[in-house]
Structure formats: C-alpha cells, structure tokens
Design a protein around this motif. Structure first.
Motif, PDB file in Angstrom:
ATOM      1  N   UNK A  99       0.827  -1.201   0.000  1.00 42.38           N
ATOM      2  CA  UNK A  99       0.000   0.000   0.000  1.00 42.38           C
ATOM      3  C   UNK A  99       0.865   1.256   0.000  1.00 42.38           C
ATOM      4  N   UNK A 102       2.281   1.810  -3.427  1.00 42.44           N
ATOM      5  CA  UNK A 102       1.304   2.403  -4.346  1.00 42.44           C
ATOM      6  C   UNK A 102       1.100   3.877  -4.027  1.00 42.44           C
ATOM      7  N   UNK A 103       1.068   4.157  -2.725  1.00 38.76           N
ATOM      8  CA  UNK A 103       0.883   5.548  -2.299  1.00 38.76           C
ATOM      9  C   UNK A 103       2.025   6.423  -2.822  1.00 38.76           C
ATOM     10  N   UNK A 106       1.758   6.987  -6.576  1.00 36.06           N
ATOM     11  CA  UNK A 106       0.792   8.027  -6.931  1.00 36.06           C
ATOM     12  C   UNK A 106       1.321   9.408  -6.576  1.00 36.06           C
ATOM     13  N   UNK A 107       1.944   9.497  -5.391  1.00 38.72           N
ATOM     14  CA  UNK A 107       2.450  10.786  -4.915  1.00 38.72           C
ATOM     15  C   UNK A 107       3.504  11.337  -5.867  1.00 38.72           C
ATOM     16  N   UNK A 110       2.060  12.086  -9.372  1.00 35.56           N
ATOM     17  CA  UNK A 110       1.294  13.335  -9.408  1.00 35.56           C
ATOM     18  C   UNK A 110       2.240  14.525  -9.421  1.00 35.56           C
ATOM     19  N   UNK A 111       3.310  14.449  -8.609  1.00 27.99           N
ATOM     20  CA  UNK A 111       4.270  15.556  -8.548  1.00 27.99           C
ATOM     21  C   UNK A 111       4.957  15.756  -9.900  1.00 27.99           C
ATOM     22  N   UNK A 113       3.903  14.786 -12.897  1.00 28.32           N
ATOM     23  CA  UNK A 113       3.003  15.217 -13.977  1.00 28.32           C
ATOM     24  C   UNK A 113       2.656  16.694 -13.868  1.00 28.32           C
ATOM     25  N   UNK A 114       2.596  17.228 -12.633  1.00 28.68           N
ATOM     26  CA  UNK A 114       2.264  18.659 -12.549  1.00 28.68           C
ATOM     27  C   UNK A 114       3.453  19.490 -13.052  1.00 28.68           C
ATOM     28  N   UNK A 154      -4.045  22.007  -4.744  1.00 30.79           N
ATOM     29  CA  UNK A 154      -4.566  20.913  -3.917  1.00 30.79           C
ATOM     30  C   UNK A 154      -5.991  21.187  -3.477  1.00 30.79           C
TER      31      UNK A 154
ATOM     32  N   UNK B 118      -5.535   7.161  -0.951  1.00 31.68           N
ATOM     33  CA  UNK B 118      -4.858   7.186  -2.254  1.00 31.68           C
ATOM     34  C   UNK B 118      -5.066   8.531  -2.939  1.00 31.68           C
ATOM     35  N   UNK B 121      -2.772  11.063  -1.716  1.00 29.68           N
ATOM     36  CA  UNK B 121      -1.446  10.946  -2.328  1.00 29.68           C
ATOM     37  C   UNK B 121      -1.387  11.816  -3.574  1.00 29.68           C
ATOM     38  N   UNK B 122      -2.458  11.784  -4.340  1.00 31.94           N
ATOM     39  CA  UNK B 122      -2.542  12.590  -5.553  1.00 31.94           C
ATOM     40  C   UNK B 122      -2.496  14.075  -5.235  1.00 31.94           C
ATOM     41  N   UNK B 123      -3.347  14.474  -4.283  1.00 30.45           N
ATOM     42  CA  UNK B 123      -3.463  15.904  -3.948  1.00 30.45           C
ATOM     43  C   UNK B 123      -2.143  16.428  -3.391  1.00 30.45           C
ATOM     44  N   UNK B 125       0.759  15.135  -3.709  1.00 26.31           N
ATOM     45  CA  UNK B 125       1.770  15.059  -4.758  1.00 26.31           C
ATOM     46  C   UNK B 125       1.737  16.276  -5.654  1.00 26.31           C
ATOM     47  N   UNK B 126       0.518  16.712  -6.008  1.00 28.70           N
ATOM     48  CA  UNK B 126       0.396  17.908  -6.845  1.00 28.70           C
ATOM     49  C   UNK B 126       0.966  19.123  -6.137  1.00 28.70           C
ATOM     50  N   UNK B 127       0.607  19.287  -4.850  1.00 29.47           N
ATOM     51  CA  UNK B 127       1.100  20.456  -4.109  1.00 29.47           C
ATOM     52  C   UNK B 127       2.627  20.408  -4.014  1.00 29.47           C
ATOM     53  N   UNK B 129       4.782  18.751  -5.849  1.00 33.55           N
ATOM     54  CA  UNK B 129       5.423  18.902  -7.155  1.00 33.55           C
ATOM     55  C   UNK B 129       5.453  20.348  -7.596  1.00 33.55           C
TER      56      UNK B 129
END
Lengths: 204, 143
Positions: A99, A102-103, A106-107, A110-111, A113-114, A154, B118, B121-123, B125-127, B129
C-alpha cells in the motif's frame, strides 16, 4: 386472486462459498401467509467451487421452483429479471508495504506530472506575466503568486472530489463515487450477460 | 492595402472563434462549472458564471496581448494566485476522473475502503510537485 405471488429479485447478493441460496436470499416475496413461508425457504441453488466468483440466477429458475411447490401459482415479477450472486472468498488484505508503495507511486507520479504540465504550457512565463499585469513589477520568481497557486492546486482537487480528508463538504456523492458506481454497474451488466446459462450459443 | 487589412482582421476573428469555442468545449467536457454550482447550490446563476468565463478569457487576452499592467501592491497577487491554483486543481481532478483512474485502481488492488488515502497521495503530490517546481526546479530564488 389468492394465488398471486409478487416477486422482486435483488440486484446483487453476496454469499459465502458452499452456501445454499434460498428464495429469501434472492428476492422479496409477497404472497398469502402459508405460501409465503414455504416459498421463502425454497432452496434455489447450491454454490460450489466451480462457480468461481459469480453466478447469475434468473427469475425463471426461481419461478420454476415456486411452481413445483405451489400449483397454479400466478407469479408477478417486479424489478430486475435476474440477480447476481457474488461469492465472497476470504477477503484478501492488502499488505501495508504494498500500500505504501502504491501511495508513493501516486504521490511521485502526481508531482512529476504537474511539473510536466507546467513546463508544457510555459506556466512560469505566464505567471510572471500575470504578476506584472497585477503589480507592474518584473519579477523573475513571483513567489507571492506561486505559493498560493500551489496550495490552491490541492484545494481545487479536494473541492472537486468533495472530500476534505475524511470529512465531506456536503451530502452529495462526489464525482468519484458516482464514477465508481457507474463502473460497478458496467461490470454487473457484463457479468449478467456472460454468466447467464441460457446465453450459450447454439451454433452447431 | 485595405484588402490585406480586411483579410488579416477576418483571419484574426476566425482564429479567435476557433480558440474560444475550443476552450468552452474543453471546459464543458470537464464539467467544472456544473460541479461548482452543485457544491454551492447556485444552479440559477449559470448565465452569470458563463459571463465570468467569457469576460475572464477576454480580460486575459487583452492583458497579455497589449502588455497592459496595473500597479497593485504585491500581496494582491496572493488571492489571484490561489484562485488560479484552485481552477487548475479542479481541472486536474476532473481530468483524472474522466480517465477513470481511481475506480480501476481501487478495484484491481482491492483497496475500496482506502481510496481517500490514495486520493490524498494525488493531492499532496500535486502540491509538493508544484512547490518543488517554483522553489527549486525553476532556478528558484536565492534564499
């Protein structure tokens, strides 16, 4: 008519392996009292190992069982024509390291890709431009714009998904929950079409 | 000369029409405006929101094409930056939703109950990044 039986199949039920499925598990029944009890406890199907994950039980099978017990039964169908029986094996637990992996995936994804997105649309240049439009100052690193922007990024995602960590902003389902529901419905429809016994082709 | 001018004007108008309608179509597909109306329960204000988008797009192109600048104090950039960030964040969220990423992921690895974690993690990660981009990757200010 005293012999009228109303039958409404459940859309989906979950059972343990090796369970006998009775009418009461599959459907809501309205009938006169002495018949009702008899019908509800009719066995319809015995789940076995070879069924794997799904069995689809058609209303026809249920009506067939009922008419074997009650003569001249007038069965009225309401609602779905079949129910999906999902056989739930021991729920597999996701291990914590997996887990976390996977976390992190994704983290970091996401970083990355932005950053890709910002570079792709020349976000830095656009932000310097906006900063100049507002203040009239040429600033190489307009952090007063960029840091609120990053936090807002966010906040916008949370706003869209309607979740603030565990808390909900309001009662409505989030688009993601609707999306998960739609996905589940598609899967269910697929299962109904593909698991039904009479769906076999008759090509010679 | 006049014909040339007329043609250039026509060309500009055509390009503007194509870009503008494309932009609106993109916004419509992502469904950000309906989502905001649903959250704020202001379905009746849709015309006002449409005008907000149109005027925003026109103001943006006027400001950027004519090199026009106001002289507000620097902290006026904070609310504007936050608003821009929220808008882009909503677009990013809408895109991941259109692509059906989370439902499939949750189903495959069987973590239906932990999906919010999960998503965080996305949110986050965006901040992270974005901050990394502006504070370090993009040269960054000399602290």
């Amino acid at each position: 008519m005293e012999n009228t039986i109303y039958l409404r199949m459940y859309h989906k039920i979950q059972v343990n392996p090796d369970k006998v499925v009775y009418v009461k598990d599959l459907a809501q029944v309205i009938a006169d009292e002495k018949n009702c009890h008899k019908i509800l406890n009719l066995p319809v199907y015995k789940v076995s190992k070879k069924d794997q994950n799904f069995v689809v039980i058609d209303a026809m099978q249920v009506i067939n069982k009922i008419s074997q017990v009650i003569n001249g039964a007038n069965v009225q169908m309401i609602g779905p024509a079949e129910s999906i029986v999902e056989i739930v094996f021991q729920k597999k637990k996701v291990s914590l390291p997996l887990f976390i992996l996977i976390w992190m995936l994704l983290f970091l994804g996401a970083a990355l890709t932005i950053i890709y997105f910002h570079e792709d649309v020349s976000m830095g240049a656009a932000q310097r431009r906006i900063y100049k439009m507002i203040t009239g100052i040429e600033e190489e690193h307009p952090l007063l714009f960029q840091i609120p922007y990053s936090i807002g990024l966010g906040a916008g995602m949370i706003l869209f998904f309607n979740h603030f960590f565990r808390k909900r902003i309001n009662e409505e389902p989030s688009p993601m929950e609707v999306e998960m529901f739609n996905y589940q419905q598609d899967l269910d429809r697929y299962v109904i079409m593909h698991e039904k016994d009479e769906g076999k082709n008759n090509l010679s | 000369m006049t014909i040339k001018l007329l043609f250039v004007m026509f060309l500009g108008l055509a390009a503007g029409l194509a870009v503008g309608s494309g932009y609106v179509a993109f916004l419509a597909v992502l469904g950000i405006i309906p989502r905001l109306m649903q959250l704020s329960k202001t379905m009746g204000m849709i015309v006002a929101y449409e005008w907000a988008v149109i005027l925003g797009a026109v103001a943006g192109s006027v400001g950027s094409l004519w090199n026009y600048s106001l002289s507000f104090p620097a902290f006026a950039a904070i609310p504007v930056g936050a608003a821009c960030g929220i808008f882009v964040g909503m677009m990013a969220a809408a895109l991941t939703e259109v692509l059906n990423v989370f439902p499939i992921l949750a189903k495959r690895i069987g973590v239906d109950d932990k999906i919010i974690i999960l998503m965080m993690a996305f949110v986050l990660g965006k901040i992270a990044g974005s901050l990394f981009h502006w504070l370090y990757f993009d040269g960054g200010p000399s602290f």
